[in-house]
Scaffold this motif. Structure first.
Motif, short mmCIF file in Angstrom:
data_model
loop_
_atom_site.label_atom_id
_atom_site.label_comp_id
_atom_site.label_asym_id
_atom_site.label_seq_id
_atom_site.Cartn_x
_atom_site.Cartn_y
_atom_site.Cartn_z
N LEU A 14 0.83 -1.21 0.00
CA LEU A 14 0.00 0.00 0.00
C LEU A 14 0.86 1.26 0.00
N LEU A 15 1.92 1.25 0.79
CA LEU A 15 2.80 2.42 0.83
C LEU A 15 3.60 2.56 -0.46
N TYR A 120 -0.94 -4.77 16.53
CA TYR A 120 -1.81 -4.51 15.40
C TYR A 120 -2.56 -3.18 15.51
N GLU A 121 -2.95 -2.78 16.73
CA GLU A 121 -3.66 -1.51 16.89
C GLU A 121 -2.82 -0.34 16.40
N CYS A 122 -1.55 -0.36 16.78
CA CYS A 122 -0.63 0.70 16.33
C CYS A 122 -0.46 0.67 14.82
N VAL A 123 -0.38 -0.52 14.25
CA VAL A 123 -0.20 -0.66 12.81
C VAL A 123 -1.37 -0.07 12.05
N LEU A 124 -2.61 -0.39 12.46
CA LEU A 124 -3.79 0.09 11.75
C LEU A 124 -3.88 1.61 11.77
N VAL A 125 -3.65 2.21 12.93
CA VAL A 125 -3.71 3.68 13.03
C VAL A 125 -2.59 4.32 12.21
N VAL A 127 -0.85 3.07 9.61
CA VAL A 127 -1.04 2.89 8.16
C VAL A 127 -2.06 3.89 7.64
N ALA A 128 -3.16 4.08 8.36
CA ALA A 128 -4.18 5.03 7.92
C ALA A 128 -3.61 6.44 7.80
N CYS A 133 -1.13 10.95 4.52
CA CYS A 133 0.01 11.82 4.20
C CYS A 133 0.45 11.65 2.75
N MET A 134 0.46 10.41 2.27
CA MET A 134 0.98 10.14 0.92
C MET A 134 -0.02 10.49 -0.18
N TYR A 135 -1.30 10.28 0.06
CA TYR A 135 -2.29 10.44 -1.00
C TYR A 135 -3.06 11.75 -0.92
N ALA A 136 -3.37 12.22 0.28
CA ALA A 136 -4.23 13.39 0.42
C ALA A 136 -3.46 14.69 0.60
#
Length: 227
Positions: A14-15, A120-125, A127-128, A133-136
């Motif tokens: 995704l990144l 996983y909680e840290c990863v989900l937040v 990644v979002a 940052c990258m797309y918007a």
């Protein structure tokens, strides 16, 4: 183990997809490999810590072996620093490229470490927010740059005698020039002189208007805004 590695593939992909669309030297596959490698590193640390505390405990105590779970992860961060530095380049036109790619690689490695640790909680937040940052944010960044009163221009002139015309036009527009960098162009280029100008614009003048005005001057081979 399989879930963590597959999640690393998804996150790295995704990144890297956004960088791939921009023809970056580090793209889809590079980000994936960095995320997978980081995840494997943390899982290896956890595996060694588990084995030294269970199946290998007697042997480890006999030889005095110890293990620090965080050590491998620290080495990953250092190693990705060299990888990121290799993606940052200074072009012949004095433009720095690759900073976002290097930062993305570093973030991908950190995400891989978190995935390998099962956080996983840290990863989900994370990644979002990284995807935002990258797309918007690029569109917002471009708007802020366009409204800034500071501006860097890279121009190629047919000769040094045309520099006076450029500086005179800038003065007429109320533009303050606070830095000039001149460089002689190689023989295979149409222009004879490269000029890098750092400017401060008045309130009523935007970047596009100034570029359009300078582009019509005699002796101007090319002109563009640089970061």
């Amino acid at each position: 183990m399989v879930i963590r590695i597959l999640l690393a593939v998804l996150v790295g992909g995704l990144l890297g997809l956004e960088r791939e669309r921009r023809s970056s030297p580090a793209g889809f596959r590079t980000y994936m490999l960095v995320a997978i490698g980081s995840t494997m590193t943390v899982m290896l640390s956890q595996y060694l810590d588990l084995m030294l505390a269970t199946h290998w405990r007697d042997a480890a105590q006999a030889v005095g072996a110890t293990h620090d779970v965080s050590r491998f992860g620290a080495q990953v961060i250092n190693g990705v620093g060299f990888l990121g530095a290799g993606s940052i380049i200074l072009t012949g036109r004095k433009r720095v490229k690759g900073l976002t790619t290097a930062a993305g690689l570093w973030a991908s490695a950190c995400l891989g470490l978190a995935i390998g640790a099962g956080y996983y909680e840290c990863v989900l937040v994370s990644v979002a927010l990284i995807l935002v940052c990258m797309y918007a944010f690029p569109a917002l960044e471009n708007r802020l740059i366009a409204r800034s009163r500071y501006m860097n221009i890279l121009a190629e002139l047919d000769g040094i005698e045309n520099l006076g015309l450029v500086l005179g036009t800038l003065r007429e527009q109320g533009v303050t020039v606070f830095d000039i960098d001149l460089s002689k162009q190689p023989e295979d280029r149409r222009a004879q002189l490269g000029v890098h100008l750092s400017l401060y614009l008045p309130k009523n003048l935007n970047h596009t208007q100034l570029l359009a005005t300078l582009a019509t001057l005699g002796g101007m081979v090319s002109i563009e805004e640089s970061q």
